[in-house]
Design an enzyme around this catalytic site. Structure first.
Site, PDB file in Angstrom:
ATOM      1  N   LYS A  59      88.404  89.910  17.612  1.00 22.11           N
ATOM      2  CA  LYS A  59      88.027  89.776  16.186  1.00 22.11           C
ATOM      3  C   LYS A  59      86.927  90.751  15.791  1.00 22.11           C
ATOM      4  O   LYS A  59      86.928  91.305  14.697  1.00 22.11           O
ATOM      5  CB  LYS A  59      87.593  88.344  15.877  1.00 22.11           C
ATOM      6  CG  LYS A  59      86.253  88.023  16.506  1.00 22.11           C
ATOM      7  CD  LYS A  59      85.897  86.611  16.654  1.00 22.11           C
ATOM      8  CE  LYS A  59      84.918  86.565  17.822  1.00 22.11           C
ATOM      9  NZ  LYS A  59      84.894  85.387  18.588  1.00 22.11           N
TER      10      LYS A  59
ATOM     11  N   GLU B 164      79.198  81.024  22.492  1.00 22.64           N
ATOM     12  CA  GLU B 164      79.209  82.413  22.965  1.00 22.64           C
ATOM     13  C   GLU B 164      77.941  82.635  23.792  1.00 22.64           C
ATOM     14  O   GLU B 164      76.985  81.862  23.699  1.00 22.64           O
ATOM     15  CB  GLU B 164      79.188  83.379  21.769  1.00 22.64           C
ATOM     16  CG  GLU B 164      80.318  83.187  20.781  1.00 22.64           C
ATOM     17  CD  GLU B 164      81.517  84.082  21.033  1.00 22.64           C
ATOM     18  OE1 GLU B 164      81.355  85.143  21.642  1.00 22.64           O
ATOM     19  OE2 GLU B 164      82.624  83.694  20.623  1.00 22.64           O
TER      20      GLU B 164
ATOM     21  N   GLY C 258      80.439  75.270  27.811  1.00 24.60           N
ATOM     22  CA  GLY C 258      81.051  76.601  27.754  1.00 24.60           C
ATOM     23  C   GLY C 258      81.721  76.920  26.430  1.00 24.60           C
ATOM     24  O   GLY C 258      82.511  77.851  26.331  1.00 24.60           O
TER      25      GLY C 258
ATOM     26  N   LYS D  92      85.740  86.465  11.245  1.00 28.21           N
ATOM     27  CA  LYS D  92      87.091  85.918  11.070  1.00 28.21           C
ATOM     28  C   LYS D  92      87.434  85.825   9.579  1.00 28.21           C
ATOM     29  O   LYS D  92      88.561  86.120   9.167  1.00 28.21           O
ATOM     30  CB  LYS D  92      87.177  84.544  11.749  1.00 28.21           C
ATOM     31  CG  LYS D  92      87.038  84.624  13.273  1.00 28.21           C
ATOM     32  CD  LYS D  92      86.810  83.260  13.884  1.00 28.21           C
ATOM     33  CE  LYS D  92      86.669  83.343  15.406  1.00 28.21           C
ATOM     34  NZ  LYS D  92      86.169  82.101  16.013  1.00 28.21           N
TER      35      LYS D  92
ATOM     36  N   THR E 186      89.789  85.096  31.458  1.00 28.00           N
ATOM     37  CA  THR E 186      90.496  83.824  31.215  1.00 28.00           C
ATOM     38  C   THR E 186      91.758  84.053  30.390  1.00 28.00           C
ATOM     39  O   THR E 186      92.829  83.543  30.726  1.00 28.00           O
ATOM     40  CB  THR E 186      89.564  82.861  30.442  1.00 28.00           C
ATOM     41  OG1 THR E 186      88.269  82.943  31.027  1.00 28.00           O
ATOM     42  CG2 THR E 186      90.050  81.450  30.479  1.00 28.00           C
ATOM     43  N   VAL E 187      91.628  84.819  29.304  1.00 28.47           N
ATOM     44  CA  VAL E 187      92.777  85.008  28.409  1.00 28.47           C
ATOM     45  C   VAL E 187      93.825  85.923  29.055  1.00 28.47           C
ATOM     46  O   VAL E 187      95.019  85.594  29.081  1.00 28.47           O
ATOM     47  CB  VAL E 187      92.326  85.581  27.043  1.00 28.47           C
ATOM     48  CG1 VAL E 187      93.523  85.834  26.142  1.00 28.47           C
ATOM     49  CG2 VAL E 187      91.346  84.631  26.368  1.00 28.47           C
TER      50      VAL E 187
ATOM     51  N   GLU F 191      96.895  88.248  15.963  1.00 25.88           N
ATOM     52  CA  GLU F 191      96.949  86.825  15.606  1.00 25.88           C
ATOM     53  C   GLU F 191      95.856  86.005  16.292  1.00 25.88           C
ATOM     54  O   GLU F 191      95.267  85.089  15.698  1.00 25.88           O
ATOM     55  CB  GLU F 191      98.327  86.261  15.993  1.00 25.88           C
ATOM     56  CG  GLU F 191      98.555  84.821  15.618  1.00 25.88           C
ATOM     57  CD  GLU F 191      98.494  84.604  14.104  1.00 25.88           C
ATOM     58  OE1 GLU F 191      99.391  85.075  13.399  1.00 25.88           O
ATOM     59  OE2 GLU F 191      97.538  83.956  13.643  1.00 25.88           O
TER      60      GLU F 191
ATOM     61  N   ASP G 153      80.199  84.757  13.796  1.00 25.87           N
ATOM     62  CA  ASP G 153      81.567  84.658  14.325  1.00 25.87           C
ATOM     63  C   ASP G 153      82.522  84.251  13.190  1.00 25.87           C
ATOM     64  O   ASP G 153      83.577  84.854  12.996  1.00 25.87           O
ATOM     65  CB  ASP G 153      81.569  83.619  15.461  1.00 25.87           C
ATOM     66  CG  ASP G 153      82.943  83.371  16.041  1.00 25.87           C
ATOM     67  OD1 ASP G 153      83.425  84.229  16.791  1.00 25.87           O
ATOM     68  OD2 ASP G 153      83.551  82.318  15.735  1.00 25.87           O
TER      69      ASP G 153
ATOM     70  N   ILE H 241      96.261  78.951  16.182  1.00 30.77           N
ATOM     71  CA  ILE H 241      96.713  78.641  14.807  1.00 30.77           C
ATOM     72  C   ILE H 241      97.326  79.917  14.212  1.00 30.77           C
ATOM     73  O   ILE H 241      96.651  80.936  14.122  1.00 30.77           O
ATOM     74  CB  ILE H 241      95.520  78.203  13.922  1.00 30.77           C
ATOM     75  CG1 ILE H 241      94.810  76.992  14.525  1.00 30.77           C
ATOM     76  CG2 ILE H 241      95.978  77.926  12.505  1.00 30.77           C
ATOM     77  CD1 ILE H 241      93.552  76.575  13.759  1.00 30.77           C
TER      78      ILE H 241
HETATM   79  N1  HSE Z   1      82.708  80.956  20.055  1.00 24.89           N
HETATM   80  C1  HSE Z   1      83.935  80.833  19.335  1.00 24.89           C
HETATM   81  C2  HSE Z   1      84.015  79.394  18.845  1.00 24.89           C
HETATM   82  C3  HSE Z   1      85.093  81.202  20.199  1.00 24.89           C
HETATM   83  O1  HSE Z   1      83.137  78.580  19.146  1.00 24.89           O
HETATM   84  O2  HSE Z   1      84.937  79.065  18.117  1.00 24.89           O
HETATM   85  C4  HSE Z   1      86.289  81.665  19.451  1.00 24.89           C
HETATM   86  O3  HSE Z   1      86.061  82.783  18.664  1.00 24.89           O
END
Ligand code: HSE
Length: 439
Positions: free
Chosen positions: A107, A192, A189, A207, A14-15, A131, A203, A138
């Protein structure tokens, strides 16, 4: 006339596909902003045959990421495959060692191997830009690394996981359970593949470790982050929060304290009037408390193809412009080691929900136990759930929720007080404890 920047992209999910599209659609703007063209010249992906709706005529296909990283025809290697290890890791390392700049949205990889990779980037005087790894569109990395390079940072905190914020927002707005909202997040969706990575806070922790390094000059260390997820949060906590003037958010908080840098991820009561409390649904937000300036809050989409591609392409433009910032804002050898701050020492206010025996003396017992730990109560409320009698036929009291908010204290004191209350047998079940973060 400067030659165009030749980009190789590993990963066309996707990205990756969105990045290819954006570079093509925005070619004129990118060229005007970088002072040179930006061109995708080579790609690699797991399946070449997959239908992608991309115009890849004239673009070379590499056999794999490593081959692409070594390709002398590219200047900039863009890693969009994901995964905290190989093949992404070896490919990035190869690209950096062969003098190419690297852009990644990964990440997990930056949290785990960022320092080693940054060293290679510094040695080769090439860029390692990430980034998109935190908060997607952001521009929080750049804000900390460049925009606030002249400002001391006292605290950086935020909503860094859209899935958790979506779940908590729906639980609050519709009175639904955690499990119901998680199911919906998965259906839409957002979550994760393994939802535990989102809802248990990992997650957010990855970050946060990256942001803490940029804010405080600490080595990125995910194991220095205290982590607690949102699965214990009940709709009644969200209702109580609302009545008390708070909202519950899963926050990642990195803060400078007298005892060092504290990095923590946990459900948090934030004042309803704060900027961060306004952020609902999958949206992300980060607040930075800089020395001598009022807080800065950045809000925006923290996931998704377009949002992530926006940050990836901005990083590519930086490479085209010749910007070679130190990946973590200062040379790697100047980053300081950091360890997990013991949460028993954490200081702040607490929300406590107890199921208490509704008999004379219960409130007095609870208040006494808190007082013994020098905990001062800001408010205490007892609720009678509708239709439930305080006394049942055999004279035993049915438990009723008691909700307390404390003034600033330390976590050790809260635990000791609650253990004593449990020993006194005036409550049933485990107390719910949620930390309060003041703005
Ligand atoms: N699973 C992550 C979220 C995706 O819900 O923000 C982005 O890292």
């Amino acid at each position: 006339m400067v030659a165009p920047l030749k980009v190789g992209i590993a990963g066309l999910g996707t990205v990756g596909a969105e990045v290819v599209r954006l570079i093509e659609q925005q070619a004129r703007i990118l060229s005007a902003r970088s002072g040179r063209g930006v061109r995708v010249v080579a790609v690699t992906a797991r399946s070449k045959a997959k239908k992608r709706d991309l115009d890849l005529r004239g673009v070379t296909w590499a056999k794999n990421a490593l081959e692409l990283a070594h390709d002398p025809a590219i200047d900039c290697f863009v890693e969009l495959m994901g995964g905290s290890g190989d093949p992404a890791l070896s490919a990035i390392e190869a690209a950096l060692k062969s003098g190419k700049s690297v852009v990644t949205a990964n990440k997990a990889l930056i949290a785990k191997h960022g320092l080693r990779l940054a060293k290679w980037a510094e040695q080769g005087d090439v860029a390692l830009n990430f980034e998109a790894a935190v908060g997607a569109a952001i521009p929080i990395i750049k804000t900390l690394r460049e925009g606030l390079a002249g400002t001391g940072i006292n605290r950086v905190y935020g909503i860094l996981n859209g899935t958790c914020n979506y779940i908590l927002s729906r639980m609050e707005q519709e009175g639904l359970s955690f499990a119901e909202c998680l199911k919906d997040a998965q259906r839409l969706g957002y979550a994760e593949a393994n939802p535990s990575f989102d809802v248990d806070g990992h997650d957010t922790a990855q970050k946060l470790a990256i942001l803490a390094s940029l804010a405080f000059g600490t080595k990125v260390a995910q194991n220095a982050v205290y982590v607690e997820g949102i699965s214990s949060i009940k709709p009644e906590d969200l209702r109580a929060a609302e009545e008390l003037g708070f909202r519950v958010k899963l926050l990642g908080v990195a803060v400078r304290t007298a005892k060092g840098i504290e990095q923590r991820v946990h459900p948090t009561m934030v004042p309803k009037s704060s900027s961060i409390a306004q952020v609902m649904g999958v949206t992300n937000a980060v607040t930075i408390d800089g020395e001598g300036i009022p807080p800065i809050t950045l809000v925006g989409p923290g996931a998704g193809g377009a949002a992530t591609a926006s940050a990836v392409v901005a990083d590519i433009v930086d490479v085209a412009r010749g910007i070679r910032a130190k990946p973590f804002g200062r040379p790697v050898e100047r980053l300081r080691a950091t360890s997990k701050a013991p949460m028993e020492r954490h200081e702040g206010g607490y929300y406590i929900r107890l199921m208490a025996r509704d008999l004379a003396g219960t409130a007095a017992t609870i208040a006494t136990r808190l007082a013994q730990q020098k905990i001062s109560i800001e408010s205490i409320v007892q609720r009678h759930p509708d239709g439930v009698d305080a006394l049942v036929a055999n004279g035993k009291a049915s438990p009723v929720p008691v909700i307390l908010v404390t003034y600033a204290t330390n976590e050790d004191a809260v635990h000791h007080a609650l253990e004593a209350v449990q020993r006194d047998k005036v409550i049933s079940g485990r107390p719910q404890v949620i930390r309060i973060e003041k703005n």
